[in-house]
Design a protein around this motif. Structure first.
Motif: not given
Length: 342
Positions: A58-60, A82-83, A88-92
């Motif tokens: 989850e990103g904020q 992006a956050s 998650a250790g992934l590219p957006p």
């Protein structure tokens, strides 16, 4: 391509009763990612899940309420994505690989919603509804109940026993959203103006507001000060009011709470009035007074002790949060969508 299960017999997207229908991009592949968003006037939460529903992160980010413009809303969601991807250790993920279910403040305003859809950067699928609808879906697992939201803004969502859904309030921070943080801030600003004029006592609340708007001096015994005096309390209040947006007004609300704790009668009266405004939303949503009530948002929770005892007795915790409600929409729209991920 999107799975056949996402469409009905006529080729239209499947839609559960009362749920938003997805807008599908022609020729788009089955989405690899599901994005569930809860966006308001203060912040945006985005839950990143694999297609099928397995949550990864989850990103904020900042506010994505549509009253602040479609570009700002999409920008906030991009930052939240992006956050989440970084956590998650992934590219957006590319928007074209995503099905987005967005519960956004202001989505009930047709012009704002249309502008948001037109600014879609190319999502594989887009479901748009209000943040209240997403939260209502999650709070009662689709069952009947009243959801009272009061944070930066305010609104009351209800699903009645017969399945009918209705919205009460939520008219926006400029002339509505009674009982919310922005409403409290607007009232506090008006109180400080009256105190500077000599129409109200310059107590703890007025002094706190004047300090917050960076007035050089507190209330003056001689009134507002000379016309055109840039250092006067009146000038500071005028400048703040002229530029204030929803979040700026809501930023004044904590000073109301603090002043009430110090015994300021004007602040106490404002909190009591805010509680009455929230009670009026609940009463209009459920005149029978029988449905369970969930309170959401910092202001609603803070004012809970000031609500009538019968309303407090009906209050219960939400079964899940708004992003979970948005994920439920995606599961209904794509019940068998589970493409392999790298």
């Amino acid at each position: 391509m999107l799975p056949p299960s996402a469409f009905g017999a006529t080729g239209a997207p499947v839609r559960a009763p009362g749920w938003p229908a997805p807008i599908l991009r022609p020729g788009a592949p089955a989405p690899r990612w599901w994005l569930a968003v809860d966006g308001g006037g203060t912040h945006t939460r985005l839950r990143l899940a694999e297609a099928g529903g397995r949550v990864r992160a989850e990103g904020q980010a900042g506010p994505s309420a549509l009253g602040q413009g479609a570009a700002a809303a999409w920008g906030a969601m991009e930052a939240a994505l992006a956050s989440a991807a970084a956590q998650a250790g992934l590219p957006p993920p590319a928007w074209a690989d995503c099905a987005l279910a967005a519960g956004l403040s202001g989505a009930g305003v047709a012009g704002w919603a249309q502008a948001f859809r037109e600014a879609d950067p190319g999502c594989a699928a887009l479901l748009l509804a209000s943040d209240g609808e997403a939260a209502l879906q999650a709070a009662f697992a689709g069952g009947p109940g009243v959801l009272l939201i009061a944070g930066t803004g305010s609104v009351c969502e209800v699903r009645r026993a017969d399945g009918q859904r209705a919205t009460v309030g939520g008219w926006g921070w400029r002339c509505g959203d009674e009982g919310s943080g922005a409403w409290l801030g607007r009232q506090a600003l008006a109180h400080a103006q009256r105190a500077v004029d000599g129409r109200a006592v310059c107590g703890a609340l007025a002094r706190a507001v004047l300090a917050a708007v960076q007035a050089a001096v507190p209330c003056q015994a001689g009134g507002a000060g000379a016309v055109g005096d840039a250092a006067s309390p009146a000038a500071a209040l005028q400048a703040y009011g002229d530029r204030a947006r929803q979040g700026d007004l809501a930023a004044l609300a904590p000073w109301v709470t603090q002043a009430a704790a110090q015994g300021d009668p004007a602040a106490e009266a404002l909190l009591a009035q805010a509680a009455r405004e929230l009670e009026a939303l609940v009463q209009a949503a459920d005149p029978s007074g029988r449905l369970p009530v969930v309170l959401a948002g910092s202001v609603a929770r803070h004012l809970q002790p000031r609500l009538h005892s019968d309303t407090r007795a009906r209050c219960q915790p939400a079964l899940a949060d708004a992003p979970a409600g948005a994920l439920q929409w995606l599961r209904a729209a794509f019940p068998t969508s589970s493409p392999k991920l790298p």
